[in-house]
Write a protein that holds these residues in place. Structure first.
Motif, PDB file in Angstrom:
ATOM      1  N   TYR A 199      78.616  35.228  -0.763  1.00  0.00           N
ATOM      2  CA  TYR A 199      79.544  36.243  -0.275  1.00  0.00           C
ATOM      3  C   TYR A 199      78.923  37.118   0.822  1.00  0.00           C
ATOM      4  CZ  TYR A 199      82.907  35.166  -3.955  1.00  0.00           C
ATOM      5  OH  TYR A 199      83.830  34.525  -4.757  1.00  0.00           O
ATOM      6  N   TRP A 200      77.580  37.211   0.819  1.00  0.00           N
ATOM      7  CA  TRP A 200      76.918  38.051   1.820  1.00  0.00           C
ATOM      8  C   TRP A 200      76.586  37.268   3.091  1.00  0.00           C
ATOM      9  CZ3 TRP A 200      72.324  39.051   4.504  1.00  0.00           C
ATOM     10  CH2 TRP A 200      72.167  40.370   4.958  1.00  0.00           C
ATOM     11  N   LEU A 201      76.772  35.960   3.082  1.00  0.00           N
ATOM     12  CA  LEU A 201      76.413  35.127   4.225  1.00  0.00           C
ATOM     13  C   LEU A 201      77.113  35.547   5.520  1.00  0.00           C
ATOM     14  CD1 LEU A 201      74.703  32.731   5.105  1.00  0.00           C
ATOM     15  CD2 LEU A 201      76.605  31.214   4.524  1.00  0.00           C
ATOM     16  N   PRO A 202      78.414  35.909   5.523  1.00  0.00           N
ATOM     17  CA  PRO A 202      79.016  36.397   6.781  1.00  0.00           C
ATOM     18  C   PRO A 202      78.310  37.624   7.344  1.00  0.00           C
ATOM     19  CG  PRO A 202      80.722  35.830   5.205  1.00  0.00           C
ATOM     20  CD  PRO A 202      79.426  35.761   4.466  1.00  0.00           C
ATOM     21  N   TRP A 203      77.849  38.514   6.462  1.00  0.00           N
ATOM     22  CA  TRP A 203      77.112  39.678   6.940  1.00  0.00           C
ATOM     23  C   TRP A 203      75.792  39.256   7.589  1.00  0.00           C
ATOM     24  CZ3 TRP A 203      78.580  44.239   8.193  1.00  0.00           C
ATOM     25  CH2 TRP A 203      79.627  44.866   7.535  1.00  0.00           C
ATOM     26  N   LEU A 204      75.164  38.215   7.058  1.00  0.00           N
ATOM     27  CA  LEU A 204      73.924  37.723   7.656  1.00  0.00           C
ATOM     28  C   LEU A 204      74.165  37.236   9.082  1.00  0.00           C
ATOM     29  CD1 LEU A 204      70.941  36.918   7.465  1.00  0.00           C
ATOM     30  CD2 LEU A 204      71.681  34.735   6.459  1.00  0.00           C
ATOM     31  N   ILE A 205      75.246  36.519   9.292  1.00  0.00           N
ATOM     32  CA  ILE A 205      75.578  36.033  10.637  1.00  0.00           C
ATOM     33  C   ILE A 205      75.864  37.204  11.575  1.00  0.00           C
ATOM     34  CG2 ILE A 205      77.203  34.639  11.965  1.00  0.00           C
ATOM     35  CD1 ILE A 205      77.604  32.926   9.473  1.00  0.00           C
ATOM     36  N   ILE A 206      76.607  38.187  11.069  1.00  0.00           N
ATOM     37  CA  ILE A 206      76.927  39.358  11.896  1.00  0.00           C
ATOM     38  C   ILE A 206      75.660  40.127  12.254  1.00  0.00           C
ATOM     39  CG2 ILE A 206      78.142  41.568  11.915  1.00  0.00           C
ATOM     40  CD1 ILE A 206      80.280  40.292  10.161  1.00  0.00           C
ATOM     41  N   HIS A 207      74.748  40.252  11.287  1.00  0.00           N
ATOM     42  CA  HIS A 207      73.493  40.948  11.570  1.00  0.00           C
ATOM     43  C   HIS A 207      72.667  40.206  12.623  1.00  0.00           C
ATOM     44  CE1 HIS A 207      74.109  43.477   7.963  1.00  0.00           C
ATOM     45  NE2 HIS A 207      73.226  44.277   8.527  1.00  0.00           N
ATOM     46  N   CYS A 208      72.633  38.896  12.547  1.00  0.00           N
ATOM     47  CA  CYS A 208      71.885  38.118  13.543  1.00  0.00           C
ATOM     48  C   CYS A 208      72.468  38.318  14.937  1.00  0.00           C
ATOM     49  CB  CYS A 208      71.892  36.640  13.170  1.00  0.00           C
ATOM     50  SG  CYS A 208      70.996  36.250  11.645  1.00  0.00           S
ATOM     51  N   LEU A 209      73.794  38.305  15.033  1.00  0.00           N
ATOM     52  CA  LEU A 209      74.437  38.552  16.327  1.00  0.00           C
ATOM     53  C   LEU A 209      74.143  39.962  16.818  1.00  0.00           C
ATOM     54  CD1 LEU A 209      77.924  36.861  15.773  1.00  0.00           C
ATOM     55  CD2 LEU A 209      76.052  36.034  17.207  1.00  0.00           C
ATOM     56  N   TRP A 210      74.192  40.914  15.910  1.00  0.00           N
ATOM     57  CA  TRP A 210      73.934  42.305  16.296  1.00  0.00           C
ATOM     58  C   TRP A 210      72.515  42.477  16.821  1.00  0.00           C
ATOM     59  CZ3 TRP A 210      70.689  45.893  13.564  1.00  0.00           C
ATOM     60  CH2 TRP A 210      70.733  47.190  14.085  1.00  0.00           C
ATOM     61  N   ILE A 211      71.546  41.904  16.130  1.00  0.00           N
ATOM     62  CA  ILE A 211      70.159  42.000  16.581  1.00  0.00           C
ATOM     63  C   ILE A 211      69.997  41.339  17.949  1.00  0.00           C
ATOM     64  CG2 ILE A 211      67.816  41.184  16.128  1.00  0.00           C
ATOM     65  CD1 ILE A 211      68.566  43.569  14.485  1.00  0.00           C
ATOM     66  N   PHE A 212      70.653  40.208  18.147  1.00  0.00           N
ATOM     67  CA  PHE A 212      70.565  39.499  19.428  1.00  0.00           C
ATOM     68  C   PHE A 212      71.071  40.366  20.572  1.00  0.00           C
ATOM     69  CE2 PHE A 212      72.782  36.780  22.547  1.00  0.00           C
ATOM     70  CZ  PHE A 212      71.699  36.072  23.043  1.00  0.00           C
ATOM     71  N   TYR A 213      72.233  40.980  20.381  1.00  0.00           N
ATOM     72  CA  TYR A 213      72.801  41.801  21.454  1.00  0.00           C
ATOM     73  C   TYR A 213      72.037  43.109  21.634  1.00  0.00           C
ATOM     74  CZ  TYR A 213      76.754  38.619  21.745  1.00  0.00           C
ATOM     75  OH  TYR A 213      77.536  37.508  21.934  1.00  0.00           O
ATOM     76  N   VAL A 214      71.578  43.695  20.551  1.00  0.00           N
ATOM     77  CA  VAL A 214      70.788  44.927  20.669  1.00  0.00           C
ATOM     78  C   VAL A 214      69.501  44.662  21.444  1.00  0.00           C
ATOM     79  CG1 VAL A 214      69.381  46.559  19.347  1.00  0.00           C
ATOM     80  CG2 VAL A 214      71.729  46.123  18.669  1.00  0.00           C
ATOM     81  N   ALA A 215      68.831  43.559  21.131  1.00  0.00           N
ATOM     82  CA  ALA A 215      67.587  43.232  21.831  1.00  0.00           C
ATOM     83  C   ALA A 215      67.841  42.979  23.314  1.00  0.00           C
ATOM     84  CB  ALA A 215      66.930  42.012  21.187  1.00  0.00           C
ATOM     85  N   GLY A 216      68.896  42.238  23.628  1.00  0.00           N
ATOM     86  CA  GLY A 216      69.186  41.947  25.031  1.00  0.00           C
ATOM     87  C   GLY A 216      69.600  43.174  25.817  1.00  0.00           C
ATOM     88  N   ILE A 217      70.454  44.013  25.221  1.00  0.00           N
ATOM     89  CA  ILE A 217      70.925  45.213  25.920  1.00  0.00           C
ATOM     90  C   ILE A 217      69.811  46.248  26.020  1.00  0.00           C
ATOM     91  CG2 ILE A 217      72.600  47.108  25.779  1.00  0.00           C
ATOM     92  CD1 ILE A 217      74.554  45.173  24.526  1.00  0.00           C
ATOM     93  N   THR A 218      68.807  46.134  25.177  1.00  0.00           N
ATOM     94  CA  THR A 218      67.651  47.023  25.283  1.00  0.00           C
ATOM     95  C   THR A 218      66.689  46.565  26.368  1.00  0.00           C
ATOM     96  OG1 THR A 218      67.798  47.615  22.938  1.00  0.00           O
ATOM     97  CG2 THR A 218      65.688  47.981  24.034  1.00  0.00           C
ATOM     98  N   ALA A 219      66.416  45.272  26.440  1.00  0.00           N
ATOM     99  CA  ALA A 219      65.356  44.768  27.317  1.00  0.00           C
ATOM    100  C   ALA A 219      65.805  44.595  28.764  1.00  0.00           C
ATOM    101  CB  ALA A 219      64.832  43.436  26.767  1.00  0.00           C
ATOM    102  N   PHE A 220      66.938  43.954  28.987  1.00  0.00           N
ATOM    103  CA  PHE A 220      67.300  43.572  30.355  1.00  0.00           C
ATOM    104  C   PHE A 220      67.679  44.762  31.245  1.00  0.00           C
ATOM    105  CE2 PHE A 220      67.563  39.414  28.353  1.00  0.00           C
ATOM    106  CZ  PHE A 220      66.990  38.609  29.324  1.00  0.00           C
ATOM    107  N   PRO A 221      68.453  45.749  30.774  1.00  0.00           N
ATOM    108  CA  PRO A 221      68.688  46.910  31.649  1.00  0.00           C
ATOM    109  C   PRO A 221      67.415  47.649  32.023  1.00  0.00           C
ATOM    110  CG  PRO A 221      70.335  46.841  29.916  1.00  0.00           C
ATOM    111  CD  PRO A 221      69.310  45.800  29.573  1.00  0.00           C
ATOM    112  N   LEU A 222      66.460  47.743  31.087  1.00  0.00           N
ATOM    113  CA  LEU A 222      65.204  48.412  31.418  1.00  0.00           C
ATOM    114  C   LEU A 222      64.437  47.636  32.486  1.00  0.00           C
ATOM    115  CD1 LEU A 222      63.100  50.629  30.859  1.00  0.00           C
ATOM    116  CD2 LEU A 222      62.116  49.102  29.130  1.00  0.00           C
ATOM    117  N   ALA A 223      64.357  46.312  32.335  1.00  0.00           N
ATOM    118  CA  ALA A 223      63.652  45.502  33.333  1.00  0.00           C
ATOM    119  C   ALA A 223      64.328  45.603  34.694  1.00  0.00           C
ATOM    120  CB  ALA A 223      63.595  44.045  32.867  1.00  0.00           C
ATOM    121  N   TYR A 224      65.648  45.623  34.700  1.00  0.00           N
ATOM    122  CA  TYR A 224      66.361  45.716  35.978  1.00  0.00           C
ATOM    123  C   TYR A 224      66.204  47.107  36.600  1.00  0.00           C
ATOM    124  CZ  TYR A 224      70.161  45.618  39.359  1.00  0.00           C
ATOM    125  OH  TYR A 224      70.893  45.696  40.513  1.00  0.00           O
ATOM    126  N   PHE A 225      66.236  48.145  35.773  1.00  0.00           N
ATOM    127  CA  PHE A 225      66.024  49.496  36.306  1.00  0.00           C
ATOM    128  C   PHE A 225      64.632  49.625  36.908  1.00  0.00           C
ATOM    129  CE2 PHE A 225      64.429  53.837  35.727  1.00  0.00           C
ATOM    130  CZ  PHE A 225      65.361  54.543  36.473  1.00  0.00           C
TER     131      PHE A 225
END
Length: 453
Positions: A199-225
């Motif tokens: 029952y918790w497996l959908p939350w695991l997928i959502i968390h993985c997606l969230w971590i992926f987007y958080v990491a990307g939105i954290t790293a790439f704007p800083l590198a571009y700035f």
């Protein structure tokens, strides 16, 4: 027909050789992580014939979904701080309670990171249409005026830096997503029953997606700035060197330096206008990065001294501490270098102002000197204050002073509790600490504003 010819001529001016598509490599990753939906495509669609924009609309919806996900996790992290029922925590996808009893030590940094990335995503989406995020590689103002483009803004000159920035950002995204996702999976698989895990497996997928987007939105704007700031820093440095060389050269006959002075005046003014145009986009990003990362760093620094660590909390706290330090250092130093180089030619300009100049050039020199010694040129935090070397040192001093006060107060409180009840300090005081840290960050911004004025 006449209107069509006028539009065609206007488009030819925009897409002249000086304004070819810069093909910023970061644009692909910005689209991947939902920061921009169109990029340069919005200008490539200009023309009298209606173009198919269905793909652009789908990308816009994709970006909005990612922004919604980030805001959902930011609100969820805040709400979870006040939920202590383990079953309700699992229903909301939170398994930090399965790691240890120090849930707040995880939820607070997650709140800051979620909030910063959500605001960054919303800021990019709201301002992407004016293309200010592409300055200085593309300037809408200069395109409209059909102004000359300096070769210093040619993005091909920075291929190596762009490659390194993208490579480091990709490594950061892959490493963070893999480590955090694996930790979530191992915790859920070992500490849940098969039925609970299913029952918790959908939350695991959502968390993985969230971590992926958080990491990307954290790293790439800083590198571009950092790339944008380096471009402006080098351009200011080049103008400064030319001014200093002109000041150190032989005086020559009267009027021999007039043409060079006029050229340098307009070149410096051009860079200042581009910085101002770029700052219209980045000022929101810098402000909310400071307002979230400074309290986050203070919070984990406090935990490093007073929290009891285990195999999960220790690496998490140390990693968060060093990451926020490095992130703020790159952001602050990149912006401060722009301001430092923009004001560097003051001494040389003062020497050149002593020459015998025509009245119109004297007016330009007076304006030039006033600009260099007047209001600070550079990147600001919502126009409250400009990021300079002085603001960085004042920020470090204020945070260090406040931490010493809090540490001394907490140690005294712990000592009194040990003498009376022999009980360790509880986590209930953590929200008050976070509120104080956030208030301190806001006060820091206000004090910097007063100093810059």
């Amino acid at each position: 027909m006449q209107q069509f010819e006028h539009r065609k001529n206007y488009d030819q001016q925009i897409y002249s050789s000086d304004y070819e598509n810069p093909k910023v490599a970061y644009e692909f990753y910005f689209k991947l992580f939902g920061l921009v939906s169109a990029g340069m495509d919005s200008y490539q669609r200009a023309g009298p014939i209606k173009q198919d924009v269905s793909g652009q609309k789908l990308r816009r919806v994709y970006c909005q979904l990612i922004s919604t996900l980030l805001w959902f996790f930011a609100i969820r992290s805040f709400v979870l701080m006040f939920i202590w029922d383990p079953q309700l925590q699992l229903m909301m996808g939170d398994i930090t309670g399965l790691w240890n009893d120090y849930r707040m030590y995880y939820l607070m940094p997650m709140l800051y990171f979620s909030l910063q990335t959500a605001i960054t995503s919303s800021s990019f989406l709201s301002k992407e249409r004016d293309l200010t995020w592409l300055v200085p590689f593309i300037s809408v103002k200069q395109m409209q005026m059909n102004g000359h483009r300096s070769h210093y803004y040619n993005i091909k000159k920075y291929t190596v830096r762009i490659t390194i920035g993208i490579f480091v950002s990709i490594c950061f995204v892959v490493a963070l997503t893999g480590v955090v996702s694996y930790q979530y999976y191992i915790t859920a698989r070992t500490k849940m029953t098969d039925e609970e895990f299913f029952y918790w497996l959908p939350w695991l997928i959502i968390h993985c997606l969230w971590i992926f987007y958080v990491a990307g939105i954290t790293a790439f704007p800083l590198a571009y700035f950092n790339l944008v700031a380096v471009v402006f820093t080098k351009r200011f440095a080049q103008v400064c060197r030319e001014i200093e060389d002109l000041a150190d050269s032989d005086p020559g006959p009267p009027g021999s330096k007039n043409a060079a002075l006029t050229t340098l005046y307009y070149e410096h003014n051009e860079v200042c206008e581009l910085v101002d145009e770029s700052n219209m986009f980045w000022q929101t990003y810098t402000f909310f990065t400071y307002i979230t990362y400074i309290p986050c760093n203070c919070y984990v620094l406090y935990n490093l001294f007073f929290a009891k660590f285990d195999e999960i909390l220790g690496p998490f706290t140390w990693g968060t501490f060093f990451f926020t330090i490095i992130f703020l250092a790159i952001l602050s130093v990149s912006a401060a270098d722009v301001a430092a180089e923009a004001h560097a030619p003051y001494t040389a300009l003062h020497t050149l102002s002593l020459l015998q100049l025509p009245i119109d050039l004297e007016v330009n020199m007076s304006t030039f000197l006033h600009r260099v010694r007047g209001p600070t040129i550079g990147y600001s935090c919502l126009d409250l204050f400009v990021l300079t070397n002085a603001s960085i040192s004042n920020t470090i001093a204020a945070v260090a002073s406040y931490f010493l006060i809090v540490a001394d107060f907490s140690r005294s409180t712990v000592g009194r509790q040990t003498q009376t009840t022999a009980a360790p300090p509880t986590v209930s005081a953590v929200p008050d600490l976070v509120a104080n840290l956030t208030t301190t960050a806001m006060s820091l911004m206000s004090s910097e504003t007063t100093g810059s004025i």
